[in-house]
Design a protein around this motif. Structure first.
Motif, PDB file in Angstrom:
ATOM      1  N   MET A  35      -6.073  76.671 -34.077  1.00 58.95           N
ATOM      2  CA  MET A  35      -6.843  76.372 -32.996  1.00 58.95           C
ATOM      3  C   MET A  35      -8.298  76.817 -32.768  1.00 58.95           C
ATOM      4  SD  MET A  35      -4.834  76.831 -29.494  1.00 58.95           S
ATOM      5  CE  MET A  35      -5.595  76.806 -28.270  1.00 58.95           C
ATOM      6  N   ARG A  36      -9.854  76.063 -32.854  1.00 55.34           N
ATOM      7  CA  ARG A  36     -10.961  76.662 -32.623  1.00 55.34           C
ATOM      8  C   ARG A  36     -10.707  76.765 -31.029  1.00 55.34           C
ATOM      9  NH1 ARG A  36     -15.083  72.086 -34.545  1.00 55.34           N
ATOM     10  NH2 ARG A  36     -15.146  73.401 -35.898  1.00 55.34           N
ATOM     11  N   PRO A  37     -12.087  78.603 -30.955  1.00 52.32           N
ATOM     12  CA  PRO A  37     -12.290  78.312 -29.496  1.00 52.32           C
ATOM     13  C   PRO A  37     -13.120  77.103 -29.027  1.00 52.32           C
ATOM     14  CG  PRO A  37     -13.399  79.787 -31.131  1.00 52.32           C
ATOM     15  CD  PRO A  37     -12.599  78.656 -32.599  1.00 52.32           C
ATOM     16  N   ALA A  38     -12.815  77.187 -27.671  1.00 54.96           N
ATOM     17  CA  ALA A  38     -13.932  76.068 -27.210  1.00 54.96           C
ATOM     18  C   ALA A  38     -14.890  76.220 -26.735  1.00 54.96           C
ATOM     19  CB  ALA A  38     -13.267  75.566 -25.545  1.00 54.96           C
ATOM     20  N   PRO A  39     -15.956  75.734 -27.439  1.00 60.29           N
ATOM     21  CA  PRO A  39     -17.165  76.390 -27.877  1.00 60.29           C
ATOM     22  C   PRO A  39     -18.089  76.364 -25.555  1.00 60.29           C
ATOM     23  CG  PRO A  39     -17.245  73.632 -27.842  1.00 60.29           C
ATOM     24  CD  PRO A  39     -16.006  73.797 -27.393  1.00 60.29           C
ATOM     25  N   SER A  40     -18.863  77.348 -26.088  1.00 60.14           N
ATOM     26  CA  SER A  40     -19.902  77.527 -24.200  1.00 60.14           C
ATOM     27  C   SER A  40     -20.178  76.630 -24.016  1.00 60.14           C
ATOM     28  CB  SER A  40     -20.879  78.972 -24.143  1.00 60.14           C
ATOM     29  OG  SER A  40     -21.776  78.353 -25.329  1.00 60.14           O
ATOM     30  N   SER A  41     -20.173  76.864 -22.615  1.00 63.54           N
ATOM     31  CA  SER A  41     -21.665  75.927 -22.144  1.00 63.54           C
ATOM     32  C   SER A  41     -22.646  75.596 -22.256  1.00 63.54           C
ATOM     33  CB  SER A  41     -21.527  76.418 -20.004  1.00 63.54           C
ATOM     34  OG  SER A  41     -21.650  77.594 -20.368  1.00 63.54           O
ATOM     35  N   SER A  42     -23.024  76.414 -22.553  1.00 64.60           N
ATOM     36  CA  SER A  42     -24.664  76.662 -23.589  1.00 64.60           C
ATOM     37  C   SER A  42     -24.651  75.947 -24.649  1.00 64.60           C
ATOM     38  CB  SER A  42     -25.819  77.114 -23.102  1.00 64.60           C
ATOM     39  OG  SER A  42     -24.756  78.479 -24.769  1.00 64.60           O
ATOM     40  N   GLY A  43     -23.620  75.206 -25.462  1.00 65.81           N
ATOM     41  CA  GLY A  43     -23.758  75.082 -27.158  1.00 65.81           C
ATOM     42  C   GLY A  43     -23.523  76.474 -27.440  1.00 65.81           C
ATOM     43  N   PHE A  44     -23.573  76.996 -27.727  1.00 64.24           N
ATOM     44  CA  PHE A  44     -23.779  78.284 -28.935  1.00 64.24           C
ATOM     45  C   PHE A  44     -22.752  78.748 -28.775  1.00 64.24           C
ATOM     46  CE2 PHE A  44     -28.395  78.045 -27.606  1.00 64.24           C
ATOM     47  CZ  PHE A  44     -29.078  78.135 -28.929  1.00 64.24           C
ATOM     48  N   SER A  45     -22.109  79.414 -30.018  1.00 63.61           N
ATOM     49  CA  SER A  45     -20.635  80.136 -29.777  1.00 63.61           C
ATOM     50  C   SER A  45     -20.820  81.734 -29.946  1.00 63.61           C
ATOM     51  CB  SER A  45     -19.554  79.744 -31.506  1.00 63.61           C
ATOM     52  OG  SER A  45     -20.735  80.353 -32.405  1.00 63.61           O
ATOM     53  N   LEU A  46     -20.003  82.187 -29.910  1.00 67.52           N
ATOM     54  CA  LEU A  46     -20.060  83.839 -29.590  1.00 67.52           C
ATOM     55  C   LEU A  46     -20.781  84.223 -30.376  1.00 67.52           C
ATOM     56  CD1 LEU A  46     -19.760  86.218 -28.167  1.00 67.52           C
ATOM     57  CD2 LEU A  46     -17.155  86.421 -29.007  1.00 67.52           C
ATOM     58  N   MET A  47     -20.619  83.425 -32.192  1.00 62.28           N
ATOM     59  CA  MET A  47     -20.955  84.243 -33.549  1.00 62.28           C
ATOM     60  C   MET A  47     -22.156  84.011 -33.487  1.00 62.28           C
ATOM     61  SD  MET A  47     -18.185  86.468 -34.791  1.00 62.28           S
ATOM     62  CE  MET A  47     -19.285  86.406 -35.986  1.00 62.28           C
ATOM     63  N   GLU A  48     -22.827  83.081 -32.722  1.00 63.18           N
ATOM     64  CA  GLU A  48     -24.540  82.290 -32.780  1.00 63.18           C
ATOM     65  C   GLU A  48     -24.760  83.497 -32.082  1.00 63.18           C
ATOM     66  OE1 GLU A  48     -23.669  78.482 -31.694  1.00 63.18           O
ATOM     67  OE2 GLU A  48     -24.215  77.585 -33.892  1.00 63.18           O
ATOM     68  N   GLY A  49     -24.713  84.029 -30.786  1.00 68.37           N
ATOM     69  CA  GLY A  49     -24.677  85.090 -29.736  1.00 68.37           C
ATOM     70  C   GLY A  49     -25.312  86.163 -30.360  1.00 68.37           C
ATOM     71  N   ILE A  50     -24.524  86.431 -30.864  1.00 69.34           N
ATOM     72  CA  ILE A  50     -24.440  87.955 -31.790  1.00 69.34           C
ATOM     73  C   ILE A  50     -25.349  87.933 -32.607  1.00 69.34           C
ATOM     74  CG2 ILE A  50     -22.945  89.865 -32.558  1.00 69.34           C
ATOM     75  CD1 ILE A  50     -20.878  88.910 -31.632  1.00 69.34           C
ATOM     76  N   ALA A  51     -25.127  86.164 -33.066  1.00 71.28           N
ATOM     77  CA  ALA A  51     -26.275  87.075 -35.307  1.00 71.28           C
ATOM     78  C   ALA A  51     -26.903  87.127 -34.100  1.00 71.28           C
ATOM     79  CB  ALA A  51     -26.094  85.421 -35.656  1.00 71.28           C
ATOM     80  N   VAL A  52     -28.235  85.841 -32.835  1.00 77.57           N
ATOM     81  CA  VAL A  52     -29.370  85.521 -32.803  1.00 77.57           C
ATOM     82  C   VAL A  52     -30.105  87.599 -31.747  1.00 77.57           C
ATOM     83  CG1 VAL A  52     -30.827  84.696 -30.257  1.00 77.57           C
ATOM     84  CG2 VAL A  52     -29.452  83.419 -31.756  1.00 77.57           C
ATOM     85  N   LEU A  53     -28.638  87.767 -31.167  1.00 76.87           N
ATOM     86  CA  LEU A  53     -29.174  89.731 -31.123  1.00 76.87           C
ATOM     87  C   LEU A  53     -29.362  90.120 -31.850  1.00 76.87           C
ATOM     88  CD1 LEU A  53     -26.462  88.801 -28.261  1.00 76.87           C
ATOM     89  CD2 LEU A  53     -28.999  89.955 -27.274  1.00 76.87           C
ATOM     90  N   GLY A  54     -28.505  90.519 -33.079  1.00 77.59           N
ATOM     91  CA  GLY A  54     -29.173  90.726 -33.858  1.00 77.59           C
ATOM     92  C   GLY A  54     -30.514  90.802 -34.425  1.00 77.59           C
ATOM     93  N   VAL A  55     -31.009  89.745 -34.944  1.00 77.35           N
ATOM     94  CA  VAL A  55     -32.306  89.103 -35.600  1.00 77.35           C
ATOM     95  C   VAL A  55     -33.039  89.915 -34.419  1.00 77.35           C
ATOM     96  CG1 VAL A  55     -33.440  87.933 -35.731  1.00 77.35           C
ATOM     97  CG2 VAL A  55     -31.442  87.853 -36.418  1.00 77.35           C
ATOM     98  N   MET A  56     -33.111  89.678 -33.070  1.00 76.68           N
ATOM     99  CA  MET A  56     -34.510  89.853 -32.031  1.00 76.68           C
ATOM    100  C   MET A  56     -34.015  91.714 -32.372  1.00 76.68           C
ATOM    101  SD  MET A  56     -35.691  87.144 -30.637  1.00 76.68           S
ATOM    102  CE  MET A  56     -36.308  88.340 -29.255  1.00 76.68           C
ATOM    103  N   SER A  57     -32.956  92.373 -32.192  1.00 79.53           N
ATOM    104  CA  SER A  57     -33.026  93.839 -32.119  1.00 79.53           C
ATOM    105  C   SER A  57     -33.557  94.503 -33.000  1.00 79.53           C
ATOM    106  CB  SER A  57     -31.634  94.259 -32.164  1.00 79.53           C
ATOM    107  OG  SER A  57     -30.899  93.561 -31.506  1.00 79.53           O
ATOM    108  N   MET A  58     -33.793  93.606 -34.492  1.00 77.44           N
ATOM    109  CA  MET A  58     -34.411  93.800 -35.942  1.00 77.44           C
ATOM    110  C   MET A  58     -35.671  93.699 -35.514  1.00 77.44           C
ATOM    111  SD  MET A  58     -32.397  95.345 -37.614  1.00 77.44           S
ATOM    112  CE  MET A  58     -33.370  95.289 -39.530  1.00 77.44           C
ATOM    113  N   LEU A  59     -36.077  91.949 -34.631  1.00 78.29           N
ATOM    114  CA  LEU A  59     -37.140  92.382 -34.805  1.00 78.29           C
ATOM    115  C   LEU A  59     -38.214  93.093 -33.558  1.00 78.29           C
ATOM    116  CD1 LEU A  59     -37.524  88.359 -34.339  1.00 78.29           C
ATOM    117  CD2 LEU A  59     -38.616  89.914 -36.488  1.00 78.29           C
ATOM    118  N   LEU A  60     -37.508  93.382 -32.309  1.00 77.13           N
ATOM    119  CA  LEU A  60     -37.933  94.606 -31.877  1.00 77.13           C
ATOM    120  C   LEU A  60     -37.972  95.851 -32.696  1.00 77.13           C
ATOM    121  CD1 LEU A  60     -35.415  93.821 -28.673  1.00 77.13           C
ATOM    122  CD2 LEU A  60     -38.220  93.451 -28.758  1.00 77.13           C
TER     123      LEU A  60
END
Length: 188
Positions: free
Chosen positions: A1-26
């Motif tokens: 079973m696949r997790p259902a996509p979020s309403s914004s179109g991003f998965s939880l893993m994509e969100g964590i990856a974006v937060l990680g990249v943003m943290s490194m840039l900051l």
């Protein structure tokens, strides 16, 4: 079973990856800003300390001087007291700091001819003196050094005023520090 996509179109893993990249840039931006502040504060402290210590070095030598010399040859170089040079005749001292009777050291303070941002002293001690001969750096990053005398006849002067301004450009910022003092020749 696949997790259902979020309403914004991003998965939880994509969100964590974006937060990680943003943290490194900051973190990188914070390091750059921190280094900029550190470099400027270090240069400002260096300018201030150097200007004050230069004024103190010159004033301590002048305070104990027997006289300001109009001109004198020290270690083979002719120095002339003026608005940008100071030539002093000071009592020689032994290794305990006591004055050696009838013995004199000669000290000149001047701007370096090859690097005008550097101020040096040149000392020619008496054979009985504890002072070390030769040239010594008094301050770097100097933008202005002015000597003023209380008498137009410099050899008759009993007071000398010193103005020193150090300046340097660090990371496109002009940093300046000033020091000034006025000294009465004690042994005059």
């Amino acid at each position: 079973m696949r997790p259902a996509p979020s309403s914004s179109g991003f998965s939880l893993m994509e969100g964590i990856a974006v937060l990680g990249v943003m943290s490194m840039l900051l973190i990188i931006i914070a390091q750059i800003v921190s280094y900029d502040v550190y470099a400027k504060q270090t240069a400002k402290a260096d300018n201030s300390t150097s200007a004050v210590l230069a004024a103190r070095t010159i004033s301590e030598s002048a305070r104990g001087a027997m006289e300001i010399l109009a001109t004198y040859t020290i270690n083979g170089t002719v120095y002339t007291s003026s608005a940008d040079e100071l030539v002093l005749k000071v009592p020689a001292v032994d290794d305990t700091g006591n004055i050696v009777i009838d013995s004199y050291d000669y000290i000149a303070f001047y701007r370096d001819g090859t690097d005008p941002t550097k101020i040096f002293s040149d000392i020619e001690p008496d054979a009985n003196s504890y002072r070390y001969p030769g040239q010594k750096l008094v301050t770097a990053y100097n933008a202005a050094m002015v000597f003023r005398y209380d008498n137009p006849d410099i050899a008759s002067a009993t007071r000398v005023s010193i103005y020193i301004r150090n300046a340097q450009v660090v990371r496109n910022t002009n940093l300046e520090a000033e020091a000034w003092t006025s000294i009465f020749l004690r042994n005059r």
